[in-house]
Scaffold this active site. Structure first.
Site, PDB file in Angstrom:
ATOM      1  N   CYS A   1       0.658  -1.204  -0.114  1.00  0.00           N
ATOM      2  CA  CYS A   1      -0.023  -0.041  -0.539  1.00  0.00           C
ATOM      3  C   CYS A   1       0.225   1.313  -0.306  1.00  0.00           C
ATOM      4  O   CYS A   1       0.567   2.440  -0.316  1.00  0.00           O
ATOM      5  CB  CYS A   1      -0.586  -0.066   1.376  1.00  0.00           C
ATOM      6  SG  CYS A   1      -1.664   1.330   1.421  1.00  0.00           S
ATOM      7  N   CYS A   2       1.956   1.198   0.728  1.00  0.00           N
ATOM      8  CA  CYS A   2       2.818   2.590   0.690  1.00  0.00           C
ATOM      9  C   CYS A   2       3.409   2.401  -0.406  1.00  0.00           C
ATOM     10  O   CYS A   2       3.523   3.940  -0.933  1.00  0.00           O
ATOM     11  CB  CYS A   2       3.781   2.039   1.709  1.00  0.00           C
ATOM     12  SG  CYS A   2       3.362   2.755   3.574  1.00  0.00           S
TER      13      CYS A   2
ATOM     14  N   CYS B   1      -0.775   8.776   7.838  1.00  0.00           N
ATOM     15  CA  CYS B   1      -2.405   8.314   6.560  1.00  0.00           C
ATOM     16  C   CYS B   1      -2.791   8.297   8.108  1.00  0.00           C
ATOM     17  O   CYS B   1      -2.746   7.296   9.369  1.00  0.00           O
ATOM     18  CB  CYS B   1      -2.017   7.070   5.374  1.00  0.00           C
ATOM     19  SG  CYS B   1      -1.566   7.886   4.193  1.00  0.00           S
TER      20      CYS B   1
ATOM     21  N   CYS C   1       8.494   3.759   5.212  1.00  0.00           N
ATOM     22  CA  CYS C   1       7.488   3.717   4.191  1.00  0.00           C
ATOM     23  C   CYS C   1       7.894   3.071   2.611  1.00  0.00           C
ATOM     24  O   CYS C   1       7.307   2.730   0.933  1.00  0.00           O
ATOM     25  CB  CYS C   1       6.234   4.754   4.038  1.00  0.00           C
ATOM     26  SG  CYS C   1       7.213   5.775   3.336  1.00  0.00           S
TER      27      CYS C   1
ATOM     28  N   CYS D   1      -3.285   4.633   9.911  1.00  0.00           N
ATOM     29  CA  CYS D   1      -2.254   4.352   9.958  1.00  0.00           C
ATOM     30  C   CYS D   1      -1.454   4.832  10.870  1.00  0.00           C
ATOM     31  O   CYS D   1      -0.340   4.536  11.921  1.00  0.00           O
ATOM     32  CB  CYS D   1      -1.222   4.028   8.926  1.00  0.00           C
ATOM     33  SG  CYS D   1      -1.544   2.737   7.550  1.00  0.00           S
TER      34      CYS D   1
HETATM   35 FE1  SF4 Z   1      -1.567   2.316   2.997  1.00  0.00          FE
HETATM   36 FE2  SF4 Z   1      -1.384   3.661   5.905  1.00  0.00          FE
HETATM   37 FE3  SF4 Z   1       1.084   3.443   3.741  1.00  0.00          FE
HETATM   38 FE4  SF4 Z   1      -0.994   5.469   3.615  1.00  0.00          FE
HETATM   39  S1  SF4 Z   1       0.605   4.481   5.844  1.00  0.00           S
HETATM   40  S2  SF4 Z   1       0.011   4.054   1.704  1.00  0.00           S
HETATM   41  S3  SF4 Z   1      -2.804   4.066   4.300  1.00  0.00           S
HETATM   42  S4  SF4 Z   1       0.313   1.491   4.498  1.00  0.00           S
END
Ligand code: SF4
Length: 294
Positions: free
Chosen positions: A130-131, A214, A242, A217
Site C-alpha cells: 500500500c505504501c 495516513c 514507507c 495508520c
Molecule cells: Fe497505505 Fe497506511 Fe502506507 Fe498510507 S501509511 S500508504 S494507508 S499503508
C-alpha cells in the site's frame, strides 16, 4: 533572485559538487541551505512536504526566501481531514500553489479490488504494498519534474538517519539532488520555529499526535513514548518505513506490485534498480526494524 528563479534549466550536480556543498553547508542554518538550493536550482527545485511539523517549517522558510518557490505533496488518498485543512490554510496564508501528486487510479483500483481498502492491517507485505502504491510510486513520478528536492529529514529521528547530509545525490531518483536543511535540528527547534513565526500546523498535534501520516495508520502517542510510536502501531519487528526515503526489500510485496503494474518493473524510473533502491540505502529484513520513515 527572480532571474535565477525563473530559469527552467539547471546544470546537473555531480558527486564532487554535492560533496563540496555538503561540507560548505553542514553548519549552516536551514534558511541558508534553502537559499543556496533556491539560488542553485530555481524553479527546478521542489519542497516536498507531507505537512508534518518539519514540512510546515520548511515551507514557511522557503516562502520567505522566494514566494514563488515550488512546494509539492503526495496525496495518498487516505490522509486525515486535518491534513487537507492544513494544506488549505497554507494556500490561504501564503498564496502558495501546492502541487499535488496522487497515486495511479488503476493501480489503486487493482490493489483494493484484490486485497480490500484496509489491507495494511493484515500483513506487513500488504502494508508495504500500500505504501508503495500510494506514496513511493507517486513520489517517483513527482520527482521527474525536478532537478532537486528538499525533505524534512532530521538526524536525530533514528539511527539510520544519523549520518544524512544536508546535500547529497539521490540515486534512488535518477541522481537528482536531495537537500535536508533540518538535518541537525531537533524536534524542539522545529516547534520553536513554528511558534515563533506563527506557522500553521496540523490540528492533530494538539490531540496527542507527534508524527502524522495516513489516517488509518497513525494514532496519538502516550507521554514519554517515541514520537513515531503511533505509526503502524500494530506491527512488531517491522520497519517503521514507507520507502520514500529508504528503499525496502522484503521479497514479499514486490511480485504483487509488479502484477498490479502489469508485469513491469516495480521501480518505474530513472536509475533505481528493480525495487527502486540502491545497495547503499536499501532496508532488508535484518535491519528493517530500526528504520523509520514516512
Ligand atoms: Fe497505505 Fe497506511 Fe502506507 Fe498510507 S501509511 S500508504 S494507508 S499503508
Amino acid at each position: 533572485m527572480e532571474a535565477l528563479a525563473e530559469r527552467d534549466l539547471t546544470e546537473p550536480m555531480d558527486e564532487l559538487e554535492a560533496g563540496e556543498a555538503a561540507v560548505e553547508l553542514d553548519d549552516k542554518e536551514p534558511q541558508e541551505v534553502l537559499a543556496w538550493a533556491i539560488e542553485r536550482f530555481g524553479r527546478r527545485l521542489g519542497i516536498c512536504s507531507s505537512f508534518q511539523a518539519e514540512g510546515c517549517a520548511l515551507a514557511d522558510m522557503a516562502w520567505r526566501i522566494d514566494p514563488q518557490v515550488r512546494i509539492f505533496t503526495i496525496d495518498t488518498g487516505r490522509q486525515p481531514q486535518e491534513t487537507h485543512d492544513l494544506i488549505d490554510a497554507f494556500r490561504d496564508r501564503y498564496g502558495l500553489r501546492v502541487e499535488v501528486f496522487t497515486p495511479d487510479t488503476a493501480v489503486v483500483e487493482g490493489m483494493v479490488t484484490r486485497h480490500g481498502n484496509n489491507l495494511f492491517y493484515r500483513d506487513i507485505n500488504l502494508r508495504l504494498l500500500c505504501c508503495q502504491v500510494r506514496k513511493v510510486l507517486p513520489l517517483r513520478r513527482a520527482l521527474v519534474n525536478f532537478d532537486a528536492w528538499v525533505t524534512g529529514l532530521r538526524r536525530d529521528q533514528w539511527a539510520t538517519r544519523s549520518n544524512i547530509r544536508k546535500v547529497e545525490i539521490d540515486h534512488d531518483h535518477g541522481a537528482i539532488v536531495k537537500f535536508a536543511p533540518l538535518a541537525d535540528w531537533t524536534e524542539t527547534e522545529v516547534w520553536d520555529y513554528i511558534r515563533a513565526n506563527d506557522v500553521p500546523y496540523n490540528a492533530l498535534y494538539d490531540r496527542g499526535y507527534r508524527s502524522i501520516g495516513c489516517a488509518p495508520c497513525t494514532r496519538p502517542v502516550a507521554e514519554g513514548d517515541d514520537a513515531r510510536a503511533g505509526r503502524w502501531w500494530w506491527e512488531t519487528g517491522a520497519p517503521k518505513e514507507c520507502g520514500m526515503h529508504c528503499a525496502i526489500e522484503t521479497g514479499g510485496f514486490e511480485h504483487e506490485l509488479a502484477a498490479l503494474l502489469g508485469g513491469h518493473q516495480a521501480s518505474g524510473t530513472n536509475g533505481a534498480d528493480s525495487n527502486g533502491g540502491t545497495a547503499q540505502n536499501r532496508i532488508e529484513p535484518d535491519n528493517a526494524a530500526t528504520a523509520r520513515d514516512g
